[in-house]
Design an enzyme around this catalytic site. Structure first.
Site, PDB file in Angstrom:
ATOM      1  N   SER A  78       0.855  -1.183   0.000  1.00  0.00           N
ATOM      2  CA  SER A  78       0.000   0.000   0.000  1.00  0.00           C
ATOM      3  C   SER A  78       0.889   1.231   0.000  1.00  0.00           C
ATOM      4  O   SER A  78       2.094   1.136   0.243  1.00  0.00           O
ATOM      5  CB  SER A  78      -0.902  -0.011   1.237  1.00  0.00           C
ATOM      6  N   LEU A  79       0.290   2.394  -0.256  1.00  0.00           N
ATOM      7  CA  LEU A  79       1.053   3.638  -0.160  1.00  0.00           C
ATOM      8  C   LEU A  79       1.454   3.876   1.305  1.00  0.00           C
ATOM      9  O   LEU A  79       2.594   4.193   1.607  1.00  0.00           O
ATOM     10  CB  LEU A  79       0.212   4.806  -0.695  1.00  0.00           C
ATOM     11  N   GLY A  82      -2.625   4.058   7.785  1.00  0.00           N
ATOM     12  CA  GLY A  82      -3.042   5.198   8.608  1.00  0.00           C
ATOM     13  C   GLY A  82      -2.801   4.945  10.092  1.00  0.00           C
ATOM     14  O   GLY A  82      -2.349   3.867  10.496  1.00  0.00           O
ATOM     15  N   HIS A 173       3.178   3.017  -5.064  1.00  0.00           N
ATOM     16  CA  HIS A 173       1.737   3.277  -5.151  1.00  0.00           C
ATOM     17  C   HIS A 173       0.914   1.998  -5.343  1.00  0.00           C
ATOM     18  O   HIS A 173      -0.307   2.045  -5.456  1.00  0.00           O
ATOM     19  CB  HIS A 173       1.495   4.246  -6.327  1.00  0.00           C
ATOM     20  N   LYS A 175      -1.230  -1.262  -4.715  1.00  0.00           N
ATOM     21  CA  LYS A 175      -2.137  -1.705  -3.647  1.00  0.00           C
ATOM     22  C   LYS A 175      -2.541  -3.153  -3.920  1.00  0.00           C
ATOM     23  O   LYS A 175      -3.314  -3.430  -4.840  1.00  0.00           O
ATOM     24  CB  LYS A 175      -3.395  -0.829  -3.585  1.00  0.00           C
ATOM     25  N   ASP A 180      -2.964 -16.005   2.003  1.00  0.00           N
ATOM     26  CA  ASP A 180      -2.836 -17.370   1.490  1.00  0.00           C
ATOM     27  C   ASP A 180      -2.988 -17.354  -0.032  1.00  0.00           C
ATOM     28  O   ASP A 180      -2.160 -16.770  -0.706  1.00  0.00           O
ATOM     29  CB  ASP A 180      -3.816 -18.322   2.181  1.00  0.00           C
TER      30      ASP A 180
END
Length: 513
Positions: A78-79, A82, A173, A175, A180
């Protein structure tokens, strides 16, 4: 922080322009998009393994369920991650699953690999790194956190550009969320907005070990050329690896290219061999059945009706597969075909704009209205970014009108109270068809950043199955339902006023957002 800081990225050296080699669609084969397998591995699967999700809440719940049930691997790219309560809950799920796996086996088989961007993941005192350090400390043998640092942010540039602005130079960038043999592909990051009220796209591909292996290897390859987060919040490169911003840039990019292309090419070879083996065994099976004249029980797996092609774009490393495939799809779309293209940040490359304006297919382009732009209401210079997007959109709309293409190329703005818009990708409807047979889904926004600066990945999903086509069609319809068609009157509204300084600065900085 004054506005001139936005111009600091202009000091970065220009990216060399490499034109894609000519590539045309092959008419022969099971479907017309088989030419893509000349560039990347082709994964043939049953459409029953693909599920299209529609909401942030559904995405978040699925992430938690998948983490809790993972036995062998959790791989997340992911970028950033949070720092809120919802993100903490995800980290807690990971800790719980790792703990359980340790208790069950004594020594756990479960491996967790997380790839984030270094600059975005290090922003602020409380950040992605501080969220993940407890996991690293508690499970040092099972958890790996890699932080990709673009090789283009170095020297004086790295010294001068402050936090946040340094993210304009280049990012990780991609995602991909993998558990599994289940893979979620999306444009969404691991942040509370993306779990609540920021609209994106999400596809779950279930029980597909070959696809899961591919994305595991891809994330590991990028991880190997990234900084490794340590338990004391320091970072270091793997032994013997060239440093992304302290080492030789050309040498680093060559190693990264080799590492990623190894993954793509070895998977492609594996899939070709598997395809040949399956083809020959199915030939033999059918001739045996003909001889026996009876149906054997537990026969071969059903023929695939859906094909997955991973498309990688890493221009800093000289990898431009996604760009080549996207340009070819736009070029080859015939008269009467319809392309629904969506991006949260409407800032198309010149090549994509030229193809849209100069080819035959119909286009319905969905973009964010200023109020649902992720930068709407931001403080400082960033608050002017929605106005810059309005200016870019207006220029493109004027070009469409100048060429008398308003019927063929239509812009639509997504608008939804209390929400922001981040969906990206396209749906391709062949001439005469009411359902799409191909979609692109993943991280690219079709803009300059996606093509030239950042590391991106998406998949082309090609399907002959009507039920899956219907799922994709409903996904497209649901997004476009929240939109209004753009006309010249749109730009006369008071909220579309663009200040002179924004108009002057936008052409200089549009390649950075």
């Amino acid at each position: 922080r004054s506005s001139w800081l936005l111009l600091a990225p202009l000091l970065t050296p220009p990216v060399p322009v490499i034109t894609a080699p000519p590539c045309s669609l092959c008419p022969e084969g099971a479907h017309r998009f088989q030419w893509i397998r000349n560039l990347v591995p082709e994964f043939g699967i049953s459409s029953s393994h693909v599920k299209v999700l529609s909401s942030p809440a559904e995405f978040y719940e699925l992430l938690k369920v998948q983490i809790k049930t993972a036995k062998q691997r959790v791989v997340m790219a992911s970028l950033y991650l949070g720092t809120g309560l919802l993100e903490q809950e995800l980290v807690d799920c990971l800790e719980e699953t790792l703990e359980k796996s340790l208790q069950a086996k004594g020594s756990s088989n479960l491996r967790v690999s997380i790839l984030l961007d270094y600059t975005r993941g290090s922003r602020g005192k409380k950040n992605s790194r501080t969220m993940l350090i407890p996991l690293l400390q508690r499970f040092p043998e099972q958890v790996r956190v890699s932080l990709f640092h673009t090789p283009n942010l170095r020297g004086l540039l790295k010294l001068l550009i402050p936090e946040r602005f340094n993210e304009t130079i280049g990012l990780q960038h991609i995602k991909v969320y993998l558990f599994d043999d289940n893979v979620i592909l999306s444009g969404a990051n691991l942040s509370d907005l993306y779990f609540t009220n920021r609209q994106d796209r999400y596809v779950l591909i279930q029980d597909s070990p070959e696809i899961a292996d591919f994305f595991t290897e891809l994330v590991e390859a990028v991880g190997d050329v990234s900084l490794q987060l340590q338990q004391d919040d320091t970072v270091q490169m793997m032994e013997g690896m060239v440093h992304p911003y302290q080492g030789d840039k050309v040498a680093y990019c060559e190693i990264a290219n080799r590492r990623v292309m190894e993954v793509i090419n070895s998977a492609r070879t594996r899939q070709e061999l598997l395809h040949a083996k399956t083809f020959h065994s199915s030939q033999q099976d059918s001739s045996l059945l003909a001889q026996q004249g009876s149906q054997a029980s537990g026969g071969p797996k059903p023929e695939p009706d859906t094909w997955i092609y991973p498309l990688i774009q890493m221009k800093p490393f000289g990898i431009q597969i996604d760009e080549m495939v996207t340009e070819t799809l736009l070029t080859e779309a015939e008269r009467g075909a319809r392309i629904y293209l969506t991006t949260g940040y409407f800032n198309l490359t010149q090549a994509y704009m030229d193809l849209i304006l100069g080819t035959r297919a119909e286009y319905r382009i969905l973009l964010a209205s200023p109020e649902v732009n992720g930068f709407f209401g931001a403080k400082g210079v960033a608050g002017a970014i929605p106005a810059a997007y309005v200016y870019i959109e207006h220029q493109f709309y004027n070009e469409v009108c100048y060429l008398h293409q308003q019927e063929r190329v239509q812009l639509q703005e997504y608008s939804r109270a209390g929400w922001t818009f981040h969906a990206k990708g396209l749906w391709l409807y062949l001439a005469g068809s009411d359902l799409p047979c191909l979609t692109l889904i993943g991280s690219p926004n079709f803009g300059y950043r996606s093509v030239h600066r950042d590391l991106e990945a998406q998949v082309a999903i090609v399907t002959e199955n009507k039920a899956l086509q219907q799922q994709l069609h409903q996904e497209q319809e649901q997004l476009y339902l929240c939109s209004g068609v753009v006309s010249s009157a749109t730009f006369e509204q008071p909220n579309r006023y663009v200040k002179l300084w924004v108009k002057l600065v936008t052409p200089l900085i549009k390649n950075f957002f």
